[in-house]
Design a protein around this motif. Sequence first.
Motif, PDB file in Angstrom:
ATOM      1  N   GLY A 165     -29.608  41.051 -27.732  1.00  0.00           N
ATOM      2  CA  GLY A 165     -28.925  39.762 -27.206  1.00  0.00           C
ATOM      3  C   GLY A 165     -28.742  39.864 -25.634  1.00  0.00           C
ATOM      4  N   THR A 166     -28.803  38.730 -25.020  1.00  0.00           N
ATOM      5  CA  THR A 166     -28.354  38.697 -23.761  1.00  0.00           C
ATOM      6  C   THR A 166     -26.888  38.154 -23.377  1.00  0.00           C
ATOM      7  OG1 THR A 166     -29.162  37.823 -21.364  1.00  0.00           O
ATOM      8  CG2 THR A 166     -29.717  36.513 -23.189  1.00  0.00           C
ATOM      9  N   LEU A 167     -26.168  38.613 -22.826  1.00  0.00           N
ATOM     10  CA  LEU A 167     -24.961  38.212 -22.390  1.00  0.00           C
ATOM     11  C   LEU A 167     -24.746  36.758 -21.606  1.00  0.00           C
ATOM     12  CD1 LEU A 167     -21.671  38.638 -22.887  1.00  0.00           C
ATOM     13  CD2 LEU A 167     -21.727  39.928 -20.403  1.00  0.00           C
ATOM     14  N   MET A 168     -24.205  35.889 -22.218  1.00  0.00           N
ATOM     15  CA  MET A 168     -24.112  34.300 -21.702  1.00  0.00           C
ATOM     16  C   MET A 168     -22.727  34.289 -21.055  1.00  0.00           C
ATOM     17  SD  MET A 168     -27.106  33.051 -22.687  1.00  0.00           S
ATOM     18  CE  MET A 168     -26.721  31.259 -22.213  1.00  0.00           C
ATOM     19  N   LYS A 192     -20.385  48.684 -18.920  1.00  0.00           N
ATOM     20  CA  LYS A 192     -21.508  49.233 -18.087  1.00  0.00           C
ATOM     21  C   LYS A 192     -20.801  51.090 -17.990  1.00  0.00           C
ATOM     22  CE  LYS A 192     -23.203  45.483 -15.527  1.00  0.00           C
ATOM     23  NZ  LYS A 192     -23.512  44.934 -14.110  1.00  0.00           N
ATOM     24  N   ASP A 193     -21.875  51.766 -17.942  1.00  0.00           N
ATOM     25  CA  ASP A 193     -21.381  53.021 -17.628  1.00  0.00           C
ATOM     26  C   ASP A 193     -20.695  53.367 -16.370  1.00  0.00           C
ATOM     27  OD1 ASP A 193     -22.969  53.922 -19.871  1.00  0.00           O
ATOM     28  OD2 ASP A 193     -24.808  54.401 -18.686  1.00  0.00           O
ATOM     29  N   PHE A 216     -19.840  44.265 -17.620  1.00  0.00           N
ATOM     30  CA  PHE A 216     -20.267  44.377 -19.019  1.00  0.00           C
ATOM     31  C   PHE A 216     -21.753  44.366 -19.056  1.00  0.00           C
ATOM     32  CE2 PHE A 216     -16.403  41.868 -19.326  1.00  0.00           C
ATOM     33  CZ  PHE A 216     -15.715  42.416 -20.384  1.00  0.00           C
ATOM     34  N   ASP A 217     -22.448  45.020 -19.891  1.00  0.00           N
ATOM     35  CA  ASP A 217     -24.022  45.290 -20.045  1.00  0.00           C
ATOM     36  C   ASP A 217     -24.378  44.160 -20.475  1.00  0.00           C
ATOM     37  OD1 ASP A 217     -26.556  46.105 -21.072  1.00  0.00           O
ATOM     38  OD2 ASP A 217     -25.777  48.219 -20.947  1.00  0.00           O
ATOM     39  N   GLY A 218     -25.457  43.759 -19.861  1.00  0.00           N
ATOM     40  CA  GLY A 218     -25.865  42.391 -20.269  1.00  0.00           C
ATOM     41  C   GLY A 218     -26.877  42.360 -21.308  1.00  0.00           C
ATOM     42  N   LEU A 250     -26.783  35.211 -26.457  1.00  0.00           N
ATOM     43  CA  LEU A 250     -27.994  34.750 -27.128  1.00  0.00           C
ATOM     44  C   LEU A 250     -28.713  35.655 -27.647  1.00  0.00           C
ATOM     45  CD1 LEU A 250     -29.927  32.225 -27.160  1.00  0.00           C
ATOM     46  CD2 LEU A 250     -30.667  32.682 -25.105  1.00  0.00           C
ATOM     47  N   GLU A 251     -28.899  35.599 -29.147  1.00  0.00           N
ATOM     48  CA  GLU A 251     -29.352  36.697 -29.949  1.00  0.00           C
ATOM     49  C   GLU A 251     -30.838  36.553 -30.285  1.00  0.00           C
ATOM     50  OE1 GLU A 251     -25.994  39.575 -30.646  1.00  0.00           O
ATOM     51  OE2 GLU A 251     -25.839  37.838 -32.168  1.00  0.00           O
TER      52      GLU A 251
END
Length: 248
Positions: free
Chosen positions: A167-170, A229-230, A200-202, A139-140
């Motif tokens: 964006g936020t990861l859906m 993610k790191d 994954f980075d959110g 969602l961006e």
Amino acid sequence: MKKFLFLFITVACVTAANAQDSTVTTTKKSKKDWSKVKLGNRANDHFMIQIGHNGWSQKPDSLNTRGLSRSFNMYFMFDFPFKSDPRFSIGIGAGLGTDNVYFKNTDIDITGRNSNKLTFKNVADTNHFKKYKLMTTYLEAPVELRFAVNPENTNRSWKFAVGGKIGTLMSATTKGKTLQNKNGNTINAFTQKEKAKRFFDGTRLSATGRISYGVFGIYGAYQINSFIKDGMGPDVRPYQIGLVISGL
């Protein structure tokens, strides 16, 4: 990826320079007062669709991607012209961004069933799926600084935009179709899906740019922050280059 970005930037600079020269010449001849331009009937790019190639920069050689990975984005936008010069405007909107990255002879441990990191295992010498991909949906909210050579009729004008989107990861999903053995013989024609967002980075932060004439154009985007993610997997940075349709 660098070649794609270099080509995109070169086209943008040349086109912008030509448009600027044309605008300066027109301005010198007509000395138009942009503050009195009427914008009531113009299209403001309220709706935007992007279809493009999705790639990963900084990708290790061990990641066996294949085929034409693709992206599809759709946004609803609001446009706010500058009162002093309506050739410039700010575009703000919201929508969905989807990416599909295809792999060959690969198993992605997206759920962490065998490791506490996101692994990409080469399974060419054992059972594997004939078709395999990683799908992500965001969602961006894009933000653009826009410039239109002819603000009164943008459907017949060169248009330029630079900006970014957050964006936020859906969802994140792997999908495998048609299980085969190492010789390529079909074992079972079924589809397997696995979903998990833990690796994954959110949040996705991307720099964006586009060039259009009328409703058709090209766009580019590059993810600034980490996709994974790191410490959880390779530090790949997704990018997109493709076609855009904008209008209304």
